[in-house]
Motif scaffolding. Sequence first.
Motif, PDB file in Angstrom:
ATOM      1  N   SER A 342      -6.103   7.771  11.130  1.00 41.19           N
ATOM      2  CA  SER A 342      -4.931   7.429  11.939  1.00 41.19           C
ATOM      3  C   SER A 342      -3.957   6.525  11.195  1.00 41.19           C
ATOM      4  CB  SER A 342      -5.372   6.723  13.232  1.00 41.19           C
ATOM      5  OG  SER A 342      -6.208   7.555  13.997  1.00 41.19           O
ATOM      6  N   TYR A 343      -4.453   5.790  10.218  1.00 41.47           N
ATOM      7  CA  TYR A 343      -3.613   4.834   9.496  1.00 41.47           C
ATOM      8  C   TYR A 343      -2.605   5.572   8.618  1.00 41.47           C
ATOM      9  CZ  TYR A 343      -2.421   0.813   6.536  1.00 41.47           C
ATOM     10  OH  TYR A 343      -1.754  -0.178   5.866  1.00 41.47           O
ATOM     11  N   TYR A 344      -1.456   4.950   8.390  1.00 41.81           N
ATOM     12  CA  TYR A 344      -0.356   5.599   7.679  1.00 41.81           C
ATOM     13  C   TYR A 344      -0.554   5.635   6.161  1.00 41.81           C
ATOM     14  CZ  TYR A 344       4.494   6.738   6.508  1.00 41.81           C
ATOM     15  OH  TYR A 344       5.621   7.339   6.019  1.00 41.81           O
ATOM     16  N   TRP A 345      -1.309   4.731   5.602  1.00 47.24           N
ATOM     17  CA  TRP A 345      -1.586   4.621   4.166  1.00 47.24           C
ATOM     18  C   TRP A 345      -0.312   4.609   3.321  1.00 47.24           C
ATOM     19  CZ3 TRP A 345      -6.050   2.719   3.533  1.00 47.24           C
ATOM     20  CH2 TRP A 345      -7.121   3.089   4.371  1.00 47.24           C
ATOM     21  N   PRO A 346       0.541   3.585   3.470  1.00 48.21           N
ATOM     22  CA  PRO A 346       1.754   3.499   2.644  1.00 48.21           C
ATOM     23  C   PRO A 346       1.444   3.387   1.156  1.00 48.21           C
ATOM     24  CG  PRO A 346       1.402   1.465   3.862  1.00 48.21           C
ATOM     25  CD  PRO A 346       0.453   2.469   4.423  1.00 48.21           C
ATOM     26  N   GLY A 347       0.265   2.837   0.816  1.00 48.90           N
ATOM     27  CA  GLY A 347      -0.143   2.739  -0.590  1.00 48.90           C
ATOM     28  C   GLY A 347      -0.960   3.925  -1.059  1.00 48.90           C
ATOM     29  N   ASN A 348      -1.123   4.925  -0.170  1.00 51.55           N
ATOM     30  CA  ASN A 348      -1.797   6.182  -0.494  1.00 51.55           C
ATOM     31  C   ASN A 348      -3.235   6.001  -0.980  1.00 51.55           C
ATOM     32  OD1 ASN A 348       0.353   8.285   0.011  1.00 51.55           O
ATOM     33  ND2 ASN A 348       1.467   6.841  -1.263  1.00 51.55           N
ATOM     34  N   VAL A 349      -3.669   6.834  -1.935  1.00 54.67           N
ATOM     35  CA  VAL A 349      -5.082   6.825  -2.351  1.00 54.67           C
ATOM     36  C   VAL A 349      -5.470   5.478  -2.942  1.00 54.67           C
ATOM     37  CG1 VAL A 349      -6.796   7.945  -3.834  1.00 54.67           C
ATOM     38  CG2 VAL A 349      -5.001   9.315  -2.767  1.00 54.67           C
ATOM     39  N   ARG A 350      -4.533   4.840  -3.663  1.00 53.59           N
ATOM     40  CA  ARG A 350      -4.835   3.530  -4.252  1.00 53.59           C
ATOM     41  C   ARG A 350      -5.154   2.511  -3.148  1.00 53.59           C
ATOM     42  NH1 ARG A 350      -0.123   2.287  -6.913  1.00 53.59           N
ATOM     43  NH2 ARG A 350      -0.761   3.589  -8.671  1.00 53.59           N
ATOM     44  N   GLY A 426       6.429 -12.671   3.322  1.00 50.65           N
ATOM     45  CA  GLY A 426       7.211 -12.830   2.106  1.00 50.65           C
ATOM     46  C   GLY A 426       6.428 -12.607   0.826  1.00 50.65           C
ATOM     47  N   HIS A 427       5.191 -12.124   0.942  1.00 48.55           N
ATOM     48  CA  HIS A 427       4.352 -11.886  -0.242  1.00 48.55           C
ATOM     49  C   HIS A 427       4.772 -10.563  -0.884  1.00 48.55           C
ATOM     50  CE1 HIS A 427       0.881 -11.289  -2.778  1.00 48.55           C
ATOM     51  NE2 HIS A 427       0.421 -12.501  -2.467  1.00 48.55           N
ATOM     52  N   GLN A 428       5.489 -10.620  -2.011  1.00 49.35           N
ATOM     53  CA  GLN A 428       6.081  -9.415  -2.596  1.00 49.35           C
ATOM     54  C   GLN A 428       5.048  -8.414  -3.096  1.00 49.35           C
ATOM     55  OE1 GLN A 428       9.466  -9.687  -5.213  1.00 49.35           O
ATOM     56  NE2 GLN A 428      10.070 -11.662  -4.380  1.00 49.35           N
ATOM     57  N   SER A 429       3.975  -8.902  -3.723  1.00 50.28           N
ATOM     58  CA  SER A 429       2.973  -7.967  -4.260  1.00 50.28           C
ATOM     59  C   SER A 429       2.341  -7.151  -3.149  1.00 50.28           C
ATOM     60  CB  SER A 429       1.884  -8.735  -5.020  1.00 50.28           C
ATOM     61  OG  SER A 429       2.432  -9.352  -6.162  1.00 50.28           O
ATOM     62  N   ARG A 430       2.002  -7.829  -2.032  1.00 47.94           N
ATOM     63  CA  ARG A 430       1.373  -7.118  -0.921  1.00 47.94           C
ATOM     64  C   ARG A 430       2.372  -6.203  -0.220  1.00 47.94           C
ATOM     65  NH1 ARG A 430      -1.585  -9.386   4.261  1.00 47.94           N
ATOM     66  NH2 ARG A 430      -2.805  -7.567   4.786  1.00 47.94           N
ATOM     67  N   ALA A 431       3.629  -6.666  -0.110  1.00 44.52           N
ATOM     68  CA  ALA A 431       4.663  -5.832   0.499  1.00 44.52           C
ATOM     69  C   ALA A 431       4.880  -4.565  -0.327  1.00 44.52           C
ATOM     70  CB  ALA A 431       5.965  -6.619   0.622  1.00 44.52           C
ATOM     71  N   ALA A 432       4.871  -4.718  -1.653  1.00 43.28           N
ATOM     72  CA  ALA A 432       5.041  -3.558  -2.528  1.00 43.28           C
ATOM     73  C   ALA A 432       3.916  -2.561  -2.322  1.00 43.28           C
ATOM     74  CB  ALA A 432       5.096  -4.012  -3.989  1.00 43.28           C
ATOM     75  N   LYS A 433       2.678  -3.070  -2.172  1.00 38.38           N
ATOM     76  CA  LYS A 433       1.531  -2.186  -1.960  1.00 38.38           C
ATOM     77  C   LYS A 433       1.676  -1.436  -0.638  1.00 38.38           C
ATOM     78  CE  LYS A 433      -2.431  -3.686  -3.314  1.00 38.38           C
ATOM     79  NZ  LYS A 433      -3.702  -4.444  -3.423  1.00 38.38           N
ATOM     80  N   LEU A 434       2.129  -2.139   0.402  1.00 40.08           N
ATOM     81  CA  LEU A 434       2.317  -1.490   1.704  1.00 40.08           C
ATOM     82  C   LEU A 434       3.407  -0.419   1.653  1.00 40.08           C
ATOM     83  CD1 LEU A 434       2.138  -4.586   4.116  1.00 40.08           C
ATOM     84  CD2 LEU A 434       0.408  -2.814   3.815  1.00 40.08           C
ATOM     85  N   LEU A 435       4.422  -0.656   0.823  1.00 41.89           N
ATOM     86  CA  LEU A 435       5.536   0.281   0.724  1.00 41.89           C
ATOM     87  C   LEU A 435       5.270   1.411  -0.262  1.00 41.89           C
ATOM     88  CD1 LEU A 435       8.457  -2.300   0.758  1.00 41.89           C
ATOM     89  CD2 LEU A 435       7.970  -0.620   2.541  1.00 41.89           C
ATOM     90  N   GLY A 436       4.136   1.322  -0.986  1.00 49.34           N
ATOM     91  CA  GLY A 436       3.802   2.378  -1.935  1.00 49.34           C
ATOM     92  C   GLY A 436       4.643   2.340  -3.192  1.00 49.34           C
ATOM     93  N   MET A 437       5.025   1.153  -3.633  1.00 45.64           N
ATOM     94  CA  MET A 437       5.773   1.022  -4.880  1.00 45.64           C
ATOM     95  C   MET A 437       5.211  -0.155  -5.667  1.00 45.64           C
ATOM     96  SD  MET A 437       9.394  -0.752  -3.684  1.00 45.64           S
ATOM     97  CE  MET A 437       9.878   0.560  -2.597  1.00 45.64           C
ATOM     98  N   ASN A 438       5.554  -0.252  -6.952  1.00 47.23           N
ATOM     99  CA  ASN A 438       5.055  -1.391  -7.718  1.00 47.23           C
ATOM    100  C   ASN A 438       5.950  -2.604  -7.504  1.00 47.23           C
ATOM    101  OD1 ASN A 438       7.122  -1.646  -9.903  1.00 47.23           O
ATOM    102  ND2 ASN A 438       6.414   0.402 -10.400  1.00 47.23           N
ATOM    103  N   THR A 439       5.449  -3.775  -7.849  1.00 47.31           N
ATOM    104  CA  THR A 439       6.148  -5.025  -7.582  1.00 47.31           C
ATOM    105  C   THR A 439       7.474  -5.097  -8.327  1.00 47.31           C
ATOM    106  OG1 THR A 439       3.979  -6.071  -7.360  1.00 47.31           O
ATOM    107  CG2 THR A 439       5.864  -7.532  -7.529  1.00 47.31           C
ATOM    108  N   THR A 440       7.519  -4.549  -9.547  1.00 49.38           N
ATOM    109  CA  THR A 440       8.758  -4.577 -10.334  1.00 49.38           C
ATOM    110  C   THR A 440       9.870  -3.810  -9.631  1.00 49.38           C
ATOM    111  OG1 THR A 440       7.409  -4.612 -12.348  1.00 49.38           O
ATOM    112  CG2 THR A 440       9.737  -4.097 -12.605  1.00 49.38           C
TER     113      THR A 440
END
Length: 453
Positions: A342-350, A426-440
């Motif tokens: 049921s979860y959306y998995w924004p970070g996909n398989v990783r 405001g945690h960018q690394s975790r936000a990036a993981k949720l959005l499925g993109m890298n921090t850079t």
Amino acid sequence: MRDVLESLLSQDGYRVDLARTGEEGVEKFQQKPYDVVLLDVSMPGIGGLRALEQILKLDSEAVVIMITAYATFDTAVAAWRLGAFNCISKPFSNAEVLKTIADGVKRRRKDEERRVLKRTLKKSAQKSEIIARSRQMREVMDLIEQVAPARSTVLIQGESGTGKELIARAIHFNSPRAETGQFVTVNSGNIPTELLENELFGHMRGAFTGAVAAKKGLFEVADGGSVFLDEIGNIGLETQAKLLRVIQEREFIPLGETSPRKVDVRIIAATNIDLRQAVAEGRFREDLFYRLNVITIYVPPLRERREDILPLAQHFIRKYAAENNKKLSDEISPAVLSLLESYYWPGNVRELENAIERAVIIARGDRIEKECLREEIINPPKFESYRNGGQSNLSQVDFSRGISFYDEVSRFEIELIRKALDYTGGHQSRAAKLLGMNTTTLNSKIKAYNIRF
């Protein structure tokens, strides 16, 4: 001479077999492998040079040392051209023989280690290692099988965490290039532009301050193999022009050098952005895009292939249970499976892998329970708009007077980034993981959109 060498080598700890003629030596080599072969150029029968040829046909990496009383330059050149490891001239010293044999054994060991490593890498990149129960991933596997033998450039598209590098590895290791060259990965998004060209093309000594020695670029390292350019959409326009030359002319110029160097590499590129949009916005060269877009493989996000969640989760349970010495069943209860699917998995398989690794570590019983999962998987109401595919945002768009597509896409990106940053405090690394993109990438978008949080 055979008896003398047998005595010398046996006393030094080697196991030695003898052959009187070239034919007998070749026959023995066919029966079992040897670390080193000593051949006398003037041995009876077919002779040493002909025996050398036949042995190398049986094993192209065989370590063969030639012994000759005719220590002429021509004899040595002939042996080396045929593939001999070294030549020893008569009369020889015991120390010379033992050192040459030791060097030959060392070379053989390195060759064996390289073969084992290559087999291991190839096995890890086999299509069978890609978990594909869904129709979409089975189609990806079929496409890998079709494109692997070709030389053509491949562009892999998909969100972060979908397994694009695994696909690239499978293409390389299922191609003839697995035998002729390396698979070299370049994470274009994590290397500053000013350093990327140096990494790709190398430099000559003195090319810039601090260049105290020449350095091979990754294209030269991968000659005969494949270069995987991850996040190619983040490469600057100047570097893009040089990449285009590598693809079109199969050559590059190291920093500080004026003449080009030829190179034979297959380029496999990957991106998590829309390159067509990047071309339209002037951020990506159109000619490079068409050169890259010869064969495109789209890797679907995990939310579009939920049939793969169960086998993937079971694979990760087995993997991390073994790594952490835990006796844990890979059986997943219906309640846990329902949450995972049921979860959306924004970070996909990783992200799934990270979630299962955590669950394995904190599991108290003999299998993963609901309580082992992260809070956002158990209670994901804040991701409702994600699961609805952004329909709530689309319903607010007024199409009656027309819209600016790219402005609306930018607004949606800004909203997604703000929600993710708000959710993670405001945690960018975790936000990036949720959005499925890298921090850079996230950091560059925050700056581009001037998002304050």
